[in-house]
Design a protein around this motif. Structure first.
Motif, PDB file in Angstrom:
ATOM      1  N   ASP A 300       0.850  -1.202   0.000  1.00 20.81           N
ATOM      2  CA  ASP A 300       0.000   0.000   0.000  1.00 20.81           C
ATOM      3  C   ASP A 300       0.880   1.243   0.000  1.00 20.81           C
ATOM      4  O   ASP A 300       2.072   1.175   0.299  1.00 20.81           O
ATOM      5  CB  ASP A 300      -0.948  -0.005   1.214  1.00 20.81           C
ATOM      6  CG  ASP A 300      -0.238   0.196   2.545  1.00 20.81           C
ATOM      7  OD1 ASP A 300       0.350   1.270   2.760  1.00 20.81           O
ATOM      8  OD2 ASP A 300      -0.263  -0.735   3.375  1.00 20.81           O
ATOM      9  N   ILE A 309       5.873   0.647  16.970  1.00 16.67           N
ATOM     10  CA  ILE A 309       5.265  -0.682  17.146  1.00 16.67           C
ATOM     11  C   ILE A 309       5.809  -1.719  16.167  1.00 16.67           C
ATOM     12  O   ILE A 309       5.372  -2.865  16.181  1.00 16.67           O
ATOM     13  CB  ILE A 309       3.722  -0.642  17.030  1.00 16.67           C
ATOM     14  CG1 ILE A 309       3.299  -0.060  15.663  1.00 16.67           C
ATOM     15  CG2 ILE A 309       3.098   0.145  18.166  1.00 16.67           C
ATOM     16  CD1 ILE A 309       1.842  -0.326  15.344  1.00 16.67           C
ATOM     17  N   LEU A 313       4.803  -5.724  16.128  1.00 20.85           N
ATOM     18  CA  LEU A 313       3.540  -5.658  15.383  1.00 20.85           C
ATOM     19  C   LEU A 313       2.711  -6.941  15.464  1.00 20.85           C
ATOM     20  O   LEU A 313       1.496  -6.897  15.641  1.00 20.85           O
ATOM     21  CB  LEU A 313       3.796  -5.323  13.903  1.00 20.85           C
ATOM     22  CG  LEU A 313       2.502  -5.143  13.124  1.00 20.85           C
ATOM     23  CD1 LEU A 313       1.900  -3.776  13.357  1.00 20.85           C
ATOM     24  CD2 LEU A 313       2.699  -5.386  11.653  1.00 20.85           C
ATOM     25  N   SER A 324     -10.699   2.336  17.675  1.00 21.79           N
ATOM     26  CA  SER A 324     -11.357   1.061  17.985  1.00 21.79           C
ATOM     27  C   SER A 324     -10.468  -0.154  17.710  1.00 21.79           C
ATOM     28  O   SER A 324     -10.976  -1.253  17.547  1.00 21.79           O
ATOM     29  CB  SER A 324     -12.639   0.963  17.174  1.00 21.79           C
ATOM     30  OG  SER A 324     -12.282   1.061  15.811  1.00 21.79           O
ATOM     31  N   THR A 326      -8.153  -3.296  18.351  1.00 19.60           N
ATOM     32  CA  THR A 326      -7.841  -4.189  19.472  1.00 19.60           C
ATOM     33  C   THR A 326      -6.403  -4.699  19.370  1.00 19.60           C
ATOM     34  O   THR A 326      -5.874  -5.265  20.317  1.00 19.60           O
ATOM     35  CB  THR A 326      -8.778  -5.420  19.495  1.00 19.60           C
ATOM     36  OG1 THR A 326      -9.174  -5.713  18.177  1.00 19.60           O
ATOM     37  CG2 THR A 326      -9.963  -5.216  20.375  1.00 19.60           C
ATOM     38  N   PHE A 356       3.498  -6.116   2.975  1.00 22.62           N
ATOM     39  CA  PHE A 356       3.555  -7.388   3.693  1.00 22.62           C
ATOM     40  C   PHE A 356       3.934  -8.473   2.691  1.00 22.62           C
ATOM     41  O   PHE A 356       3.389  -8.496   1.572  1.00 22.62           O
ATOM     42  CB  PHE A 356       2.201  -7.727   4.317  1.00 22.62           C
ATOM     43  CG  PHE A 356       1.960  -6.983   5.599  1.00 22.62           C
ATOM     44  CD1 PHE A 356       2.352  -7.528   6.810  1.00 22.62           C
ATOM     45  CD2 PHE A 356       1.379  -5.728   5.592  1.00 22.62           C
ATOM     46  CE1 PHE A 356       2.154  -6.842   7.997  1.00 22.62           C
ATOM     47  CE2 PHE A 356       1.181  -5.024   6.780  1.00 22.62           C
ATOM     48  CZ  PHE A 356       1.575  -5.589   7.982  1.00 22.62           C
TER      49      PHE A 356
HETATM   50  N1  LIG Z   1      -0.685  -1.129   6.251  1.00 22.10           N
HETATM   51  C1  LIG Z   1      -0.538  -0.401   7.357  1.00 22.10           C
HETATM   52  N2  LIG Z   1      -0.203   0.918   7.288  1.00 22.10           N
HETATM   53  C2  LIG Z   1      -0.042   1.680   8.391  1.00 22.10           C
HETATM   54  N3  LIG Z   1      -0.177   1.216   9.660  1.00 22.10           N
HETATM   55  C3  LIG Z   1      -0.503  -0.073   9.815  1.00 22.10           C
HETATM   56  C4  LIG Z   1      -0.687  -0.962   8.692  1.00 22.10           C
HETATM   57  N4  LIG Z   1      -0.970  -2.196   9.163  1.00 22.10           N
HETATM   58  C5  LIG Z   1      -0.961  -2.099  10.507  1.00 22.10           C
HETATM   59  N5  LIG Z   1      -0.695  -0.831  10.914  1.00 22.10           N
HETATM   60  C6  LIG Z   1      -0.558  -0.341  12.309  1.00 22.10           C
HETATM   61  O1  LIG Z   1      -0.392  -1.492  13.108  1.00 22.10           O
HETATM   62  C7  LIG Z   1      -1.321  -1.516  14.178  1.00 22.10           C
HETATM   63  C8  LIG Z   1      -1.659  -2.943  14.541  1.00 22.10           C
HETATM   64  O2  LIG Z   1      -2.447  -3.560  13.538  1.00 22.10           O
HETATM   65  P1  LIG Z   1      -3.402  -4.767  13.919  1.00 22.10           P
HETATM   66  O3  LIG Z   1      -4.183  -5.135  12.717  1.00 22.10           O
HETATM   67  O4  LIG Z   1      -2.591  -5.829  14.562  1.00 22.10           O
HETATM   68  O5  LIG Z   1      -4.345  -4.162  15.042  1.00 22.10           O
HETATM   69  P2  LIG Z   1      -5.448  -3.011  14.880  1.00 22.10           P
HETATM   70  O6  LIG Z   1      -5.737  -2.784  13.428  1.00 22.10           O
HETATM   71  O7  LIG Z   1      -5.001  -1.844  15.672  1.00 22.10           O
HETATM   72  O8  LIG Z   1      -6.698  -3.666  15.600  1.00 22.10           O
HETATM   73  P3  LIG Z   1      -7.674  -4.836  15.028  1.00 22.10           P
HETATM   74  O9  LIG Z   1      -7.064  -5.339  13.774  1.00 22.10           O
HETATM   75  O10 LIG Z   1      -7.679  -5.869  16.092  1.00 22.10           O
HETATM   76  O11 LIG Z   1      -8.985  -4.180  14.815  1.00 22.10           O
HETATM   77  C9  LIG Z   1      -2.479  -0.658  13.697  1.00 22.10           C
HETATM   78  O12 LIG Z   1      -3.161  -0.081  14.809  1.00 22.10           O
HETATM   79  C10 LIG Z   1      -1.773   0.391  12.835  1.00 22.10           C
HETATM   80  O13 LIG Z   1      -1.310   1.471  13.635  1.00 22.10           O
END
Ligand SMILES: Nc1ncnc2c1ncn2[C@@H]1O[C@H](COP(=O)(O)OP(=O)(O)OP(=O)(O)O)[C@@H](O)[C@H]1O
Ligand SMILES: [Mg+2]
Length: 384
Positions: A300, A309, A313, A324, A326, A356
């Motif tokens: 993306d 993080i 991650l 919202s 989790t 990814f």
């Molecule tokens: N493609 C991406 N671009 C930017 N930030 C990302 C991307 N993928 C993940 N993140 C960051 O990583 C964090 C963790 O992602 P994850 O999917 O594990 O949890 P979440 O999206 O916060 O919650 P949930 O998926 O449980 O609703 C996200 O909150 C976001 O800040």
């Protein structure tokens, strides 16, 4: 790598190193082949020249818990060689691997004539290995305890949610019967679809915290999964102003649980959409394959994953910048890929985007016999 430059051989004086190289038998193990079984009587030490070997202990008749991995330049099987006791774990080539086998009796003869400093080097390596497996084990235990606690909480919540959800579902069915006009039908369908989705999501979290969802694998062409995924999400991407593109070769066959793989795609693309907020952008999925693996990338051009993080991650409950979130999306994705014997990693650059990369085993007749169970992820400390 070649045998002469392997770490184990380099511990020895030149004369003994040559002897060991002459004794070693080079063997190729295809992906999925068993190198030795748990409880087997040890007859050799193994040096990894290429590929990757996974060690696992049987926890139930159908389930093997992975405990460690050996990569090129590592050696394994030394405990059995030293004490002659049965193997404490099963070793399986998780990639096509080339191993050098040194017979136990001949190795013991050489070790008996070896100067103390060589033996010390070997001990040093064994202790280093023991320490890292112990750390991994302790992390696993702590992680399982945490997940059990979360599981209990989620279980109570899901249980309490079930009756109001059923109530909403029933009430909207009644409304549909009472008001047969198109608008009411459409809105009621939407309510029901969302309630069903919420239930499925809650069940999924519950399954994940229990750490034991069995995979229902079948042979499938990845391009078919991607086509279905695109169809289901076309409106979602359009509304988020995301240009979604799939470049997939046909006839790349994998053995996978389709709904779980859809979940991986949903979680990863959903994160990209969330991160773009309302600015829009592109998400591109590409596939290619070699002899043993499917390589799938999801790229993306969003704002990138916050640096804070990145290292953690894939751990559960790591979330950033969402009201919202989790923090389970990527942890669930990793647990699904791991359970299929694959790997997931990412690269990300702030303001440029995130990619990814998933490496997934291709369908093989050998693998279809093994029905692996879904594991909750371990702490992925160094690699991301
Ligand atoms: N493609 C991406 N671009 C930017 N930030 C990302 C991307 N993928 C993940 N993140 C960051 O990583 C964090 C963790 O992602 P994850 O999917 O594990 O949890 P979440 O999206 O916060 O919650 P949930 O998926 O449980 O609703 C996200 O909150 C976001 O800040
Ligand atoms: Mg997410």
């Amino acid at each position: 790598m070649d045998l002469e430059s392997h770490r184990f051989i380099s511990y020895f004086e030149p004369e003994q190193a040559t002897q060991l190289c002459q004794l070693a038998v080079i063997e190729h193990f295809p992906q999925g082949a068993i190198v030795f079984e748990e409880n087997q009587v040890p007859d050799s030490l193994y040096l990894v020249l290429s590929g990757k070997v996974e060690f696992s202990k049987q926890t139930t008749p159908q389930h093997y818990q992975p405990i460690a991995w050996a990569k090129p330049n590592d050696f394994f099987g030394e405990f059995g060689v030293l004490d002659g006791k049965p193997r404490s774990a099963r070793a399986v080539a998780c990639e096509s691997s080339c191993l050098a086998k040194i017979p136990r009796d001949r190795l013991m003869e050489i070790l008996e004539r070896t100067p103390g400093r060589v033996v010390l080097k070997i001990f040093d390596r064994i202790i280093h290995y023991l320490r890292s497996t112990t750390d991994l084990y302790i992390n696993q235990v702590i992680h399982k305890q945490k997940m059990a606690l979360v599981g209990e909480m989620v279980n109570t919540i899901v249980h309490d949610f079930k009756s109001p959800f059923t109530g909403i579902h029933l009430a909207s069915s009644m409304l549909k019967e009472l008001h047969p006009d198109d608008d009411t039908q459409e809105w009621c369908d939407l309510i029901q679809a969302q309630v069903t989705r919420m239930m499925a999501m809650a069940e999924e979290v519950l399954e994940f915290t229990r750490g034991s969802a069995t995979l229902h694998k079948k042979k499938i062409d990845i391009s078919a999964i991607l086509k279905r995924f695109e169809k289901l999400n076309r409106i979602y991407f359009k509304e988020a102003k995301v240009n979604f593109e799939v470049v997939a070769e046909e006839n790349i066959w994998i053995e996978a649980d389709e709904s779980k793989l859809m979940r991986v795609l949903q979680n990863l693309t959903g994160n990209a959409v969330d991160a773009m907020e309302d600015r829009g952008g592109y998400i591109k999925i590409m596939t290619r394959a070699d002899k043993n693996w499917l390589y799938l990338t999801i790229a993306d051009n969003g704002p990138g994953i916050p640096e804070l993080i990145r290292e953690r991650l894939f751990e559960p409950f790591v979330t950033y910048g969402k009201r919202s979130g989790t923090g389970l999306g990527t942890a669930i994705a990793k647990s699904i890929i791991d359970a299929h014997g694959g790997e997931i990693s990412f690269i990300s650059e702030l303001e440029k985007g995130t990619t990814f990369s998933i490496r997934f085993p291709l369908h093989s007749e050998l693998d279809s016999e093994i029905n692996r169970e879904l594991e909750t992820p371990l702490n992925s400390a160094s690699e991301y």
